[in-house]
Design an enzyme around this catalytic site. Sequence first.
Site, mmCIF file in Angstrom:
data_model
loop_
_atom_site.group_PDB
_atom_site.id
_atom_site.type_symbol
_atom_site.label_atom_id
_atom_site.label_comp_id
_atom_site.label_asym_id
_atom_site.label_seq_id
_atom_site.Cartn_x
_atom_site.Cartn_y
_atom_site.Cartn_z
ATOM 1 N N GLU A 1 45.153 52.635 30.124
ATOM 2 C CA GLU A 1 44.359 52.996 31.304
ATOM 3 C C GLU A 1 45.200 53.869 32.235
ATOM 4 O OE1 GLU A 1 43.561 49.901 34.247
ATOM 5 O OE2 GLU A 1 41.453 50.460 34.168
ATOM 6 N N CYS B 1 37.609 51.109 37.129
ATOM 7 C CA CYS B 1 37.832 50.321 35.914
ATOM 8 C C CYS B 1 36.840 50.726 34.827
ATOM 9 C CB CYS B 1 37.691 48.843 36.238
ATOM 10 S SG CYS B 1 36.148 48.484 37.081
ATOM 11 N N GLU C 1 38.143 40.265 36.218
ATOM 12 C CA GLU C 1 37.589 41.614 35.994
ATOM 13 C C GLU C 1 38.789 42.539 35.894
ATOM 14 O OE1 GLU C 1 34.543 42.321 35.479
ATOM 15 O OE2 GLU C 1 33.304 40.821 36.464
ATOM 16 N N LYS D 1 41.742 37.729 49.595
ATOM 17 C CA LYS D 1 42.856 38.673 49.817
ATOM 18 C C LYS D 1 42.504 40.068 49.294
ATOM 19 C CE LYS D 1 46.707 39.904 47.664
ATOM 20 N NZ LYS D 1 46.827 41.284 48.132
#
Length: 498
Positions: A392, A292, A258, A184
Amino acid sequence: MIADVANLMNLAPKYGLYIDGKWVPASDGKTFTTYCPATGEKLAECAAATKEDVDAAVKAAQKAFPAWAQTPVEERAKILNKIADAIEANAPRLAMIEAMDKGAPIRETTFIDIPQAYGQFRHFAQLIAGEEDVLVTSVPGTYALQIREPLGVIGQIVPWNFSLMIGSWKIAPALAAGNTIVFKPSSATSLSTLIFAEIIADILPPGVFNVVTGSGSKTGQFILDHPGINKLSFTGSTEIGYTVAKAAAEKIIPATLELGGKSPGIYFDDCNREKALEGVQLGILFNQGQVCAACSRVFIQDTMYDEFVPQIVEKFKRINMGLPWDMNTQMASVIDETQCNKILGYIEGAKKEGAKILCGGKRRMDGEFAKGFYIEPTIIEGTNDMTCAREEIFGPVVVIMKFHTEEEVIAMANDNEYGLCGGVWTQNINRALRVAKAVQSGRIWVNCSTSCANGIAFGGYKKSGLGREISRSALDYYTQVKAIEISMYEGLTPFYTQ
Ligand code: NAD
């Protein structure tokens, strides 16, 4: 413009879900629209997979698994190489669609995303062909075989920032190891995956690779909950990572995660200044900072701070912002309005916490930028305890800070819940190695930034995730070990008979 390009590229009207080697609409006929974030124009209608569709994809993958798992490794390697060739042959089309879909500069998708994708398939084709079952000599008179077996059907879910590239990090090792896949992509960027499915349709047997498009909360969750999935592999936010980890724990299946990052870039006063400047830029402006691995916290030694910071500001002010498909564009649009507002919110929050904005900080709405989500390259001068330095942001926003000693900067770098990457810039090799060893991250760059060479492990410490991708170790995460112990000893076991 977009409509023309979309037509040229043969985009989505014909695309549905890719299940068992066939294109099918969602079982309830529902679709969702995807837009180009750089212009706001509609790109395509994609099928929104239902629970029944995910079930059909899992069943197709289960049906295809035994034959694929038993396909000789040489044959699987050959197929992986053919997939790589197909991606490479379609590279311009894929680079353009990825640029339009996520709003990123085409020079990045052309030189990074697509070569990474075909590189991964070649890399795992080579690795799997060279894999050997291990023969271990054990106690006298016995030997043992250790064989790696595939896990079965893998549910793979990826984010929007590098759809095909991160997809290839998962698809290539999973297929190489003999698994089948239900995949997906993010609903924001499904198109490169659909084109990928199209161009490899004649290469893989039906059911080995299936694509279900749709939202995370529905289609994604159906994958997490499906009892027929034997492993989950997820890349995305730490928040959704918790949901994935819980789903895996409930079924006692493995999960590769991850997740997010807040990586440190550490600049000592003996670094090569020109390269270091490029490092700061690459570390936070590549893909509009939606990376990331971005080095979004920059620590600069006090002895060079006053000289180096104005140079970074100057460099950021000269960044060429533009439309994604212009080869001169260095920075384009962030993914959508929500992300845009989230980034601007962090900048406002930083000001309220007492940080100083050294450049940027605003959304651009002038001229061609009016309909997209363009944020200026932004430098915040702050402290390590501020929200902008802890969380983040996932945008073109770097927080810069001053340090005095090596010990101090190591402590500052490690004072964060994430541990994905990091960079150290110095010409002192001993110091580079000491710092690289001491920073708690899965990957540290020395005098370079943001590179992800095939074959070099990628993955996080701490809240940045579990497992490794891109390298040989990914094969371990897509297999389980079976040990077969064999006795050649004719007598009875001495332990029992004496
Ligand atoms: P996200 O977590 O919102 O979504 C990632 C994927 O998960 C998407 O496909 C989404 O549809 C799906 N999803 C959402 N909710 C779900 C649910 N309940 N069940 C199953 N699937 C669900 O992340 P994003 O906004 O697409 O991407 C940005 C994030 O990804 C950032 O935090 C970034 O750091 C992270 N990321 C990590 C890496 C890495 O390798 N560590 C790489 C790229 C991005």
